[in-house]
Design an enzyme around this catalytic site. Structure first.
Site, short mmCIF file in Angstrom:
data_model
loop_
_atom_site.label_atom_id
_atom_site.label_comp_id
_atom_site.label_asym_id
_atom_site.label_seq_id
_atom_site.Cartn_x
_atom_site.Cartn_y
_atom_site.Cartn_z
N ARG A 156 0.82 -1.22 0.00
CA ARG A 156 0.00 0.00 0.00
C ARG A 156 0.85 1.26 0.00
O ARG A 156 1.75 1.42 0.81
CB ARG A 156 -0.89 0.00 1.23
CG ARG A 156 -1.78 1.22 1.28
CD ARG A 156 -2.81 1.09 2.35
NE ARG A 156 -3.74 2.21 2.33
CZ ARG A 156 -4.88 2.22 2.99
NH1 ARG A 156 -5.23 1.16 3.70
NH2 ARG A 156 -5.67 3.27 2.94
N ALA B 92 -13.53 3.74 2.34
CA ALA B 92 -12.42 4.35 3.08
C ALA B 92 -12.17 3.60 4.37
O ALA B 92 -13.10 3.34 5.12
CB ALA B 92 -12.73 5.81 3.39
N ASP B 93 -10.91 3.25 4.62
CA ASP B 93 -10.59 2.69 5.93
C ASP B 93 -9.98 3.81 6.77
O ASP B 93 -9.94 4.96 6.33
CB ASP B 93 -9.67 1.47 5.82
CG ASP B 93 -8.32 1.79 5.20
OD1 ASP B 93 -7.60 0.84 4.86
OD2 ASP B 93 -7.99 2.99 5.04
N SER B 94 -9.49 3.49 7.97
CA SER B 94 -9.03 4.57 8.84
C SER B 94 -7.82 5.28 8.28
O SER B 94 -7.67 6.49 8.46
CB SER B 94 -8.75 4.04 10.25
OG SER B 94 -8.04 2.84 10.16
N ASP B 96 -7.23 5.82 5.09
CA ASP B 96 -7.77 6.73 4.08
C ASP B 96 -8.34 7.98 4.74
O ASP B 96 -8.13 9.10 4.27
CB ASP B 96 -8.92 6.06 3.29
CG ASP B 96 -8.43 5.01 2.34
OD1 ASP B 96 -9.03 3.91 2.33
OD2 ASP B 96 -7.46 5.28 1.61
#
Lengths: 311, 138
Positions: A156, B92-94, B96
């Site tokens: 990522r 969205a995760d944290s 993001d």
């Protein structure tokens, strides 16, 4: 909710191979059972439909509120994973528990937990926590210990520069640690490891992010000196080191209730686990955190992963 | 003819006051005393003598937030984005969310406390918080 199959799959994850859930023994004290699903391995529409039948109406609404097929699939698999996983432990008698019958609620801070009220049986005090990326969905389970997990894709890339991000959100010790790494790729990987560990800690605390802002605690590797030896180990000597957390509220006191594990999964993901330490029994050594990792396709197959790359 | 105010220069402070009653098209018209001043960072703020006017987030703020969210989450063009859109529903995760907050801080020159960022779950909430922080800076 119906899912359409877009390509024929010849893998075992098709309807003719479905079987009941395999029950498992409860985790022992200081043990985490780590279950994960790889969404790419699940393509059968009948299997997806079976999973969606397990969900409560509220969960179904949540899945449908996700924008896009992939997101809906992930959300569905996450709930199916939690329900089928907990169901494996709940009933130790011969009758299988229906994953659909499990009830969930949120604690006062919004952390999801199993709601045992009105259950017909006396279950063990199971705790769980889930985390997902688009390519891996995980659920960690313990008995009688708070748990938080976080998974992230190794590759990522964040939009901002790693150090700018760390300067804004991480502790000064962590920023120092990252700044000292000259190779940008290694630096990025170390950043991701720190992120997952910090996330796992906050999720284990279960009180929301405002209870433990990221820059108020440091996660680091501390060399463990084996008993009886006098050796100076480098901070980077991971082989004999443990992961610890220090809170800035009182830097002299280690936040010693929590134990961490960090691993590399499937060559593609970092997974961090933070678990409450078991209460010490008088005169006994504290138990180290043990991890049992299983890849699953609920109702189809379970695979114990041995030799997981612990970091 | 309605009275209009226009500013030709942003560099010098501009102070205008309106009388309590003015003749507009021959009819008396009540206006409360309003003064406009340019704040240090160039954002105009509107204050009345009796109460503070708090505005809902401006459309251009909402639009900027949408742009940042689209970019961060790499949303396909066809994904609909409204002020009510929940970040989590967009995937969205944290991490993001934290990156979105960072981009918003850079874009608007504000500083978001971590406690507040927990409450940013939709585009509208982000825009409202931005407006609040920008106004309190003024």
């Amino acid at each position: 909710m119906n899912f359409h199959c877009f390509q024929r799959s010849f893998s075992p994850a098709s309807s003719s191979y479905q079987s009941p859930l395999v029950p498992v023994n409860l985790p022992s004290p200081m043990e985490t059972h780590f279950w994960f699903v790889l969404p790419d391995q699940i393509r059968s529409s009948s299997l997806m439909n079976r999973y969606s039948e397990l969900l409560s109406p509220c969960e179904k609404d949540h899945v449908l509120s996700m924008r896009g097929d992939q997101l809906r699939k992930s959300a569905l698999l996450a709930r199916a994973l939690v329900r089928t996983t907990i169901a494996r432990y709940v009933d130790q008698t011969n009758s299988l528990v229906d994953p659909k019958s499990l009830k969930f609620r949120k604690n006062s801070y919004g952390k999801p937990e199993v709601d045992w009220e009105n259950a017909d049986w006396q279950p063990a005090p199971l705790h769980f926590n889930i985390s997902h990326t688009s390519s891996l969905i995980a659920c960690g389970v313990t008995v009688d210990a708070q748990i938080g997990i976080d998974v992230e894709e190794k590759a990522r890339k964040i939009k901002s520069h790693v150090l700018a991000f760390a300067r804004r959100y991480f502790s000064s010790h962590e920023l120092e640690h990252l700044s000292a790494i000259t190779n940008p790729e290694i630096q990025r990987q170390e950043f991701m490891k720190l992120w997952t560990l910090k996330e796992a800690y906050v999720k284990a605390l279960g009180r929301g992010f405002s209870a433990a802002p990221f820059n108020t605690f440091t996660i680091r590797f501390r060399p463990v000196i084996p008993k009886g030896e006098i050796r100076v180990l480098k901070d980077t000597d991971k082989k004999a080191s443990e992961i610890i957390v220090e809170s800035f509220d009182d830097p002299n006191i280690l936040t010693s209730n929590w134990q961490f594990a960090l691993m590399e999964l499937d060559g593609s993901h970092y997974a961090a686990i933070c678990m409450e330490k078991a209460k010490l029994v008088e005169g006994k050594e504290p138990l180290p955190l043990r991890l049992s990792v299983r890849r699953t396709i609920p109702f189809v197959e379970d695979e114990c992963i041995t030799g997981t790359n612990m970091l | 003819m309605p009275t209009t105010v226009s500013a030709s220069s942003l560099t010098s402070p501009l102070r205008l006051t309106f009388p309590t009653i003015s003749q507009v098209n021959g009819k008396a018209c009540n206006l409360t005393i309003v003064s406009m001043s340019w704040a240090k960072n160039g954002f105009p703020s509107l204050r009345t003598s009796r109460f503070r006017v708090s505005c809902a987030a401006k459309p251009q703020t909402v639009e900027k937030v949408c742009d940042i969210v689209r970019k961060q989450l790499a949303l396909p063009a066809e994904t609909e984005l409204t002020p009510e859109s929940k970040f989590s529903a967009l995937g969205a995760d944290s991490l993001d969310t934290v990156e979105i907050v960072m981009s918003l801080e850079e874009e608007f020159g504000i500083n978001v406390e971590e406690e507040s960022s927990e409450n940013i779950t939709t585009v509208q909430e982000a825009a409202d918080l931005i407006e609040k922080l920008v106004q309190s800076k003024a």
